[in-house]
Design a protein around this motif. Structure first.
Motif, mmCIF file in Angstrom:
data_model
loop_
_atom_site.group_PDB
_atom_site.id
_atom_site.type_symbol
_atom_site.label_atom_id
_atom_site.label_comp_id
_atom_site.label_asym_id
_atom_site.label_seq_id
_atom_site.Cartn_x
_atom_site.Cartn_y
_atom_site.Cartn_z
ATOM 1 N N ILE A 104 0.837 -1.201 0.000
ATOM 2 C CA ILE A 104 0.000 0.000 0.000
ATOM 3 C C ILE A 104 0.869 1.247 0.000
ATOM 4 N N VAL A 105 1.897 1.240 0.857
ATOM 5 C CA VAL A 105 2.788 2.393 0.935
ATOM 6 C C VAL A 105 3.532 2.580 -0.387
ATOM 7 N N LEU A 106 4.102 1.491 -0.915
ATOM 8 C CA LEU A 106 4.890 1.599 -2.139
ATOM 9 C C LEU A 106 4.041 1.978 -3.342
ATOM 10 N N LEU A 107 2.823 1.447 -3.440
ATOM 11 C CA LEU A 107 1.965 1.739 -4.590
ATOM 12 C C LEU A 107 1.344 3.130 -4.521
ATOM 13 N N SER A 108 1.380 3.760 -3.353
ATOM 14 C CA SER A 108 0.822 5.107 -3.229
ATOM 15 C C SER A 108 1.584 6.114 -4.085
ATOM 16 N N ALA A 109 2.858 5.821 -4.353
ATOM 17 C CA ALA A 109 3.651 6.747 -5.170
ATOM 18 C C ALA A 109 3.279 6.663 -6.652
ATOM 19 N N PRO A 110 3.388 5.477 -7.294
ATOM 20 C CA PRO A 110 3.096 5.443 -8.739
ATOM 21 C C PRO A 110 1.615 5.600 -9.079
ATOM 22 N N ILE A 111 0.716 5.125 -8.218
ATOM 23 C CA ILE A 111 -0.714 5.165 -8.541
ATOM 24 C C ILE A 111 -1.355 6.483 -8.131
ATOM 25 N N LEU A 112 -0.984 6.990 -6.963
ATOM 26 C CA LEU A 112 -1.619 8.204 -6.444
ATOM 27 C C LEU A 112 -0.720 9.430 -6.512
ATOM 28 N N GLY A 113 0.547 9.229 -6.852
ATOM 29 C CA GLY A 113 1.464 10.366 -6.942
ATOM 30 C C GLY A 113 1.834 10.952 -5.596
ATOM 31 N N LEU A 114 1.740 10.156 -4.524
ATOM 32 C CA LEU A 114 2.080 10.641 -3.186
ATOM 33 C C LEU A 114 3.565 10.430 -2.906
ATOM 34 N N ARG A 115 4.146 11.399 -2.220
ATOM 35 C CA ARG A 115 5.565 11.325 -1.907
ATOM 36 C C ARG A 115 5.811 10.330 -0.782
ATOM 37 N N LEU A 116 6.882 9.547 -0.903
ATOM 38 C CA LEU A 116 7.223 8.586 0.147
ATOM 39 C C LEU A 116 8.335 9.149 1.037
ATOM 40 N N GLY A 117 9.539 9.196 0.534
ATOM 41 C CA GLY A 117 10.644 9.729 1.323
ATOM 42 C C GLY A 117 11.248 8.672 2.231
ATOM 43 N N PRO A 118 12.510 8.879 2.648
ATOM 44 C CA PRO A 118 13.218 7.869 3.442
ATOM 45 C C PRO A 118 12.577 7.612 4.800
ATOM 46 N N ARG A 119 11.963 8.627 5.401
ATOM 47 C CA ARG A 119 11.376 8.444 6.728
ATOM 48 C C ARG A 119 10.193 7.469 6.673
ATOM 49 N N ARG A 120 9.328 7.632 5.683
ATOM 50 C CA ARG A 120 8.191 6.722 5.535
ATOM 51 C C ARG A 120 8.668 5.314 5.176
ATOM 52 N N LEU A 121 9.615 5.214 4.265
ATOM 53 C CA LEU A 121 10.108 3.904 3.856
ATOM 54 C C LEU A 121 10.770 3.172 5.023
ATOM 55 N N THR A 122 11.503 3.914 5.846
ATOM 56 C CA THR A 122 12.107 3.299 7.025
ATOM 57 C C THR A 122 11.032 2.838 8.002
ATOM 58 N N GLY A 123 9.999 3.640 8.137
ATOM 59 C CA GLY A 123 8.909 3.281 9.037
ATOM 60 C C GLY A 123 8.216 1.999 8.617
ATOM 61 N N VAL A 124 7.904 1.871 7.333
ATOM 62 C CA VAL A 124 7.209 0.675 6.873
ATOM 63 C C VAL A 124 8.137 -0.539 6.908
ATOM 64 N N ALA A 125 9.452 -0.314 6.703
ATOM 65 C CA ALA A 125 10.406 -1.419 6.802
ATOM 66 C C ALA A 125 10.482 -1.936 8.233
ATOM 67 N N LEU A 126 10.469 -1.035 9.210
ATOM 68 C CA LEU A 126 10.467 -1.455 10.619
ATOM 69 C C LEU A 126 9.187 -2.216 10.954
ATOM 70 N N GLY A 127 8.066 -1.756 10.395
ATOM 71 C CA GLY A 127 6.805 -2.450 10.625
ATOM 72 C C GLY A 127 6.840 -3.872 10.097
ATOM 73 N N PHE A 128 7.357 -4.047 8.892
ATOM 74 C CA PHE A 128 7.437 -5.394 8.322
ATOM 75 C C PHE A 128 8.415 -6.261 9.109
#
Length: 284
Positions: A104-128
């Motif tokens: 959901i987080v990763l697809l939000s960028a190409p499908i919805l054009g939402l910015r991710l950034g390293p902070r969000r990516l790190t957050g979702v990586a910690l969650g997984f």
């Protein structure tokens, strides 16, 4: 509804899904497709009652794309999930299933054009990482006979992620329409139950659990999730979704279905840390 309120609605769905495992255990020995059919029938009927009481029956008159999206997401996910559990080791299959918050987080960028950034990516990586630590296992991935089940688990993760993210593209479809999608899912699950399972008459405890399931995790939760995905922040909700397996495990422990371990504590810390990083990331 403001984006902030919609995101809180999505959090309400996550809170309800935390009770899914506990309530599902209380329905035993009712088979899973029968549970799905009854649960969605109850959730859809309650939703329909609210829709009719509000005078919004016209919300059910949607085009083929909306119905394909709704039924494909709700029924498609559950059908693939049960297939994965039947054909692959459940621990490993469940871990692959929990790729959906990450997707959901990763697809939000190409499908919805939402910015991710390293902070969000790190957050979702910690969650997984927290989810992987909690679920544990891994030996089952070496079994080639389980490959169809693993593919089904990956499929259900992708289906739910796509259903969730693309809901925003169907923002014109009112959330009230979810009542119809739930009832259609109940009908399909009921048909699958008749084909692949044997009916088990629920007792009083099972009916209570089924009623709570229909009112919450397979009922109201889907309406709240629809609001969150269409008007809230899918990146934050995707990251915080990793709290569901942790909260679910804690509820099972509280109900006497397990014991607290270091894995649970470490998973909780990882998920909380990941959620904090995502919640404090820039909103843009």
């Amino acid at each position: 509804m403001t984006p902030r309120h919609a995101t809180f609605a999505g959090l309400g769905a996550l809170a309800l899904w935390a009770f899914l495992a506990l309530l599902s255990r209380l329905t035993a020995p009712v088979p899973p497709l029968q549970v799905t059919a009854i649960g969605f029938a109850i959730g859809g009927a309650l939703g329909l009652a609210v829709v009719l009481a509000r005078g919004q029956a016209r919300a059910l008159a949607q085009g083929p794309l909306a119905w394909a999206h709704g039924i494909g997401g709700l029924f498609g996910y559950h059908a693939l999930y049960f297939t994965a559990l039947a054909l692959a080791p459940p621990v490993e299959a469940n871990l692959l299933n929990y790729l959906w918050p990450l997707l959901i987080v990763l697809l939000s960028a190409p499908i919805l054009g939402l910015r991710l950034g390293p902070r969000r990516l790190t957050g979702v990586a910690l969650g997984f990482a927290g989810c992987a630590l909690l679920v544990g296992g891994g030996a089952g991935f070496l079994d080639p006979a389980a490959l169809p089940g693993f593919l089904a688990a990956l499929g259900c993760a992708l289906v739910w992620a796509l259903y969730s993210v693309t809901a925003r593209r169907l923002g014109g479809v009112p959330t009230d329409a979810v009542a119809g999608f739930c009832l259609a899912t109940a009908a399909l699950a009921g048909l699958a139950h008749l084909l692949f399972e044997t009916w088990v008459a629920p007792g009083a405890r099972q009916w209570l659990a089924l009623g709570l399931l229909g009112a919450g995790p397979v009922g109201a939760a889907f309406f709240l999730w629809d609001l969150g995905m269409k008007r809230g922040d899918p990146r934050l909700l995707g990251t915080l979704a990793y709290a569901v397996p942790v909260a679910s495990t804690l509820l099972l422990v509280a109900a006497g279905e397990g014991a607290l371990t270091w894995r649970i504590g470490a998973a909780l810390a990882l998920v909380a840390g990941g959620g904090w990083l995502a919640a404090t990331a820039r909103a843009s």
